[in-house]
Design a protein around this motif. Structure first.
Motif, PDB file in Angstrom:
ATOM      1  N   HIS A   1    -138.290 -33.388  46.318  1.00 62.00           N
ATOM      2  CA  HIS A   1    -138.057 -34.372  47.386  1.00 62.00           C
ATOM      3  C   HIS A   1    -136.567 -34.721  47.456  1.00 62.00           C
ATOM      4  O   HIS A   1    -135.981 -34.783  48.542  1.00 62.00           O
ATOM      5  CB  HIS A   1    -138.857 -35.663  47.133  1.00 62.00           C
ATOM      6  CG  HIS A   1    -140.342 -35.474  47.257  1.00 62.00           C
ATOM      7  ND1 HIS A   1    -141.244 -36.440  46.875  1.00 62.00           N
ATOM      8  CD2 HIS A   1    -141.083 -34.437  47.717  1.00 62.00           C
ATOM      9  CE1 HIS A   1    -142.472 -35.996  47.104  1.00 62.00           C
ATOM     10  NE2 HIS A   1    -142.400 -34.791  47.607  1.00 62.00           N
TER      11      HIS A   1
ATOM     12  N   GLU B   1    -145.576 -45.542  44.233  1.00 52.72           N
ATOM     13  CA  GLU B   1    -145.697 -44.753  45.469  1.00 52.72           C
ATOM     14  C   GLU B   1    -145.751 -45.653  46.707  1.00 52.72           C
ATOM     15  O   GLU B   1    -145.239 -45.284  47.765  1.00 52.72           O
ATOM     16  CB  GLU B   1    -146.911 -43.823  45.402  1.00 52.72           C
ATOM     17  CG  GLU B   1    -146.725 -42.641  44.452  1.00 52.72           C
ATOM     18  CD  GLU B   1    -145.517 -41.759  44.783  1.00 52.72           C
ATOM     19  OE1 GLU B   1    -145.161 -41.618  45.958  1.00 52.72           O
ATOM     20  OE2 GLU B   1    -144.909 -41.233  43.834  1.00 52.72           O
TER      21      GLU B   1
ATOM     22  N   VAL C   1    -142.251 -46.381  47.477  1.00 51.91           N
ATOM     23  CA  VAL C   1    -141.608 -45.230  48.126  1.00 51.91           C
ATOM     24  C   VAL C   1    -141.942 -45.232  49.623  1.00 51.91           C
ATOM     25  O   VAL C   1    -141.067 -45.029  50.476  1.00 51.91           O
ATOM     26  CB  VAL C   1    -142.062 -43.893  47.478  1.00 51.91           C
ATOM     27  CG1 VAL C   1    -141.518 -42.702  48.253  1.00 51.91           C
ATOM     28  CG2 VAL C   1    -141.615 -43.822  46.026  1.00 51.91           C
TER      29      VAL C   1
ATOM     30  N   GLU D   1    -140.975 -34.658  42.603  1.00 52.78           N
ATOM     31  CA  GLU D   1    -139.963 -35.647  43.006  1.00 52.78           C
ATOM     32  C   GLU D   1    -138.569 -35.025  43.085  1.00 52.78           C
ATOM     33  O   GLU D   1    -137.764 -35.388  43.945  1.00 52.78           O
ATOM     34  CB  GLU D   1    -139.960 -36.842  42.044  1.00 52.78           C
ATOM     35  CG  GLU D   1    -141.265 -37.611  41.962  1.00 52.78           C
ATOM     36  CD  GLU D   1    -141.768 -38.142  43.295  1.00 52.78           C
ATOM     37  OE1 GLU D   1    -141.009 -38.178  44.267  1.00 52.78           O
ATOM     38  OE2 GLU D   1    -142.953 -38.507  43.352  1.00 52.78           O
TER      39      GLU D   1
ATOM     40  N   GLN E   1    -145.810 -33.806  38.832  1.00 52.30           N
ATOM     41  CA  GLN E   1    -145.365 -34.867  39.758  1.00 52.30           C
ATOM     42  C   GLN E   1    -143.850 -35.075  39.640  1.00 52.30           C
ATOM     43  O   GLN E   1    -143.153 -35.240  40.651  1.00 52.30           O
ATOM     44  CB  GLN E   1    -146.110 -36.170  39.426  1.00 52.30           C
ATOM     45  CG  GLN E   1    -145.864 -37.308  40.407  1.00 52.30           C
ATOM     46  CD  GLN E   1    -146.419 -37.043  41.796  1.00 52.30           C
ATOM     47  OE1 GLN E   1    -147.324 -36.223  41.963  1.00 52.30           O
ATOM     48  NE2 GLN E   1    -145.877 -37.707  42.799  1.00 52.30           N
TER      49      GLN E   1
ATOM     50  N   GLU F   1    -149.725 -38.661  48.862  1.00 50.26           N
ATOM     51  CA  GLU F   1    -149.329 -39.104  47.511  1.00 50.26           C
ATOM     52  C   GLU F   1    -150.070 -40.383  47.116  1.00 50.26           C
ATOM     53  O   GLU F   1    -150.603 -40.488  46.020  1.00 50.26           O
ATOM     54  CB  GLU F   1    -147.814 -39.364  47.465  1.00 50.26           C
ATOM     55  CG  GLU F   1    -146.979 -38.125  47.660  1.00 50.26           C
ATOM     56  CD  GLU F   1    -146.092 -37.779  46.475  1.00 50.26           C
ATOM     57  OE1 GLU F   1    -145.669 -38.695  45.764  1.00 50.26           O
ATOM     58  OE2 GLU F   1    -145.846 -36.586  46.265  1.00 50.26           O
TER      59      GLU F   1
ATOM     60  N   GLN G   1    -146.357 -39.170  52.075  1.00 51.01           N
ATOM     61  CA  GLN G   1    -146.701 -40.377  51.320  1.00 51.01           C
ATOM     62  C   GLN G   1    -148.181 -40.745  51.457  1.00 51.01           C
ATOM     63  O   GLN G   1    -148.765 -41.305  50.531  1.00 51.01           O
ATOM     64  CB  GLN G   1    -145.825 -41.555  51.747  1.00 51.01           C
ATOM     65  CG  GLN G   1    -144.453 -41.557  51.113  1.00 51.01           C
ATOM     66  CD  GLN G   1    -144.482 -41.408  49.605  1.00 51.01           C
ATOM     67  OE1 GLN G   1    -143.957 -40.439  49.080  1.00 51.01           O
ATOM     68  NE2 GLN G   1    -145.106 -42.334  48.897  1.00 51.01           N
TER      69      GLN G   1
ATOM     70  N   GLU H   1    -135.454 -40.737  44.374  1.00 47.19           N
ATOM     71  CA  GLU H   1    -136.371 -39.623  44.082  1.00 47.19           C
ATOM     72  C   GLU H   1    -136.125 -39.094  42.661  1.00 47.19           C
ATOM     73  O   GLU H   1    -137.069 -38.788  41.934  1.00 47.19           O
ATOM     74  CB  GLU H   1    -136.201 -38.496  45.109  1.00 47.19           C
ATOM     75  CG  GLU H   1    -136.532 -38.882  46.547  1.00 47.19           C
ATOM     76  CD  GLU H   1    -138.003 -39.131  46.807  1.00 47.19           C
ATOM     77  OE1 GLU H   1    -138.844 -38.728  46.001  1.00 47.19           O
ATOM     78  OE2 GLU H   1    -138.323 -39.763  47.838  1.00 47.19           O
TER      79      GLU H   1
HETATM   80 FE1  FEO Z   1    -141.024 -38.631  46.386  1.00 48.39          FE
HETATM   81 FE2  FEO Z   1    -143.736 -39.630  45.092  1.00 48.39          FE
HETATM   82  O1  FEO Z   1    -142.465 -39.773  46.437  1.00 48.39           O
END
Ligand code: FEO
Length: 172
Positions: free
Chosen positions: A53, A94, A97, A50, A46, A130, A127, A17
């Protein structure tokens, strides 16, 4: 007690992340250099997202009395030539991820850790949003970026992005 293999995998995800944040911050700097200030702002938000996250997993490990093991963040040196190229890379990233969270969920279920699974369900739902957001921007960029007027309007739209409420609360 958190399973050691799961603990390691969650620490690896914290690192990924933060890596994602670096990736997007590097893109933001390059968009600013292309005078696409709105897109640069979008990527900066963005990058901040992250970090939140990473910190969500970090806080979870602390709450579970597990070990937080911060790792080196891979250096970002990629150069990009266009808005389209940047969002192509973003869509691919993404998707990667999402795959990682699928694997993490498999591991949590294998270890019968339903608390960790609950945390990971939040991420896998996130996700969907995203991936959809960046796919939409990529399609618009492909359609509009050949015309300066349209590109200006798209850049303006991207510049209107605000951090979502829980993220703003966590950052401030
Ligand atoms: Fe933390 Fe864009 O996934």
């Amino acid at each position: 007690m958190l399973d050691k293999q799961l603990e390691q995998a969650l620490n690896d995800q914290i690192n990924f992340e933060f890596y994602s944040s670096y990736l997007y911050l590097n893109m933001s700097a390059q968009l600013a250099a292309m005078n696409l200030d709105g897109a640069a702002h979008w990527m900066r938000v963005q990058a901040q997202e992250e970090v939140t996250h990473a910190m969500k997993i970090y806080d979870f490990l602390i709450d579970r009395d597990a070990e937080v093991c911060l790792q080196n963040i891979e250096t970002i040196g990629e150069k990009y030539n266009s808005l389209v190229e940047i969002y192509e890379v973003t869509v691919g990233h993404e998707r990667k991820v999402t795959c990682r969270f699928n694997d993490l969920i498999d591991l949590a279920l294998e270890k019968r850790d339903h608390v960790t699974n609950s945390l990971l369900q939040w991420f896998i739902s996130e996700q969907i949003e995203e991936e959809a957001n960046v796919r939409t921007i990529l399609e618009k960029a492909k359609m509009l970026s050949s015309s300066p007027d349209s590109l200006y309007l798209l850049d303006k739209e991207l510049g209107a992005r605000v951090a979502s409420a829980p993220i703003a609360e966590k950052i401030n």
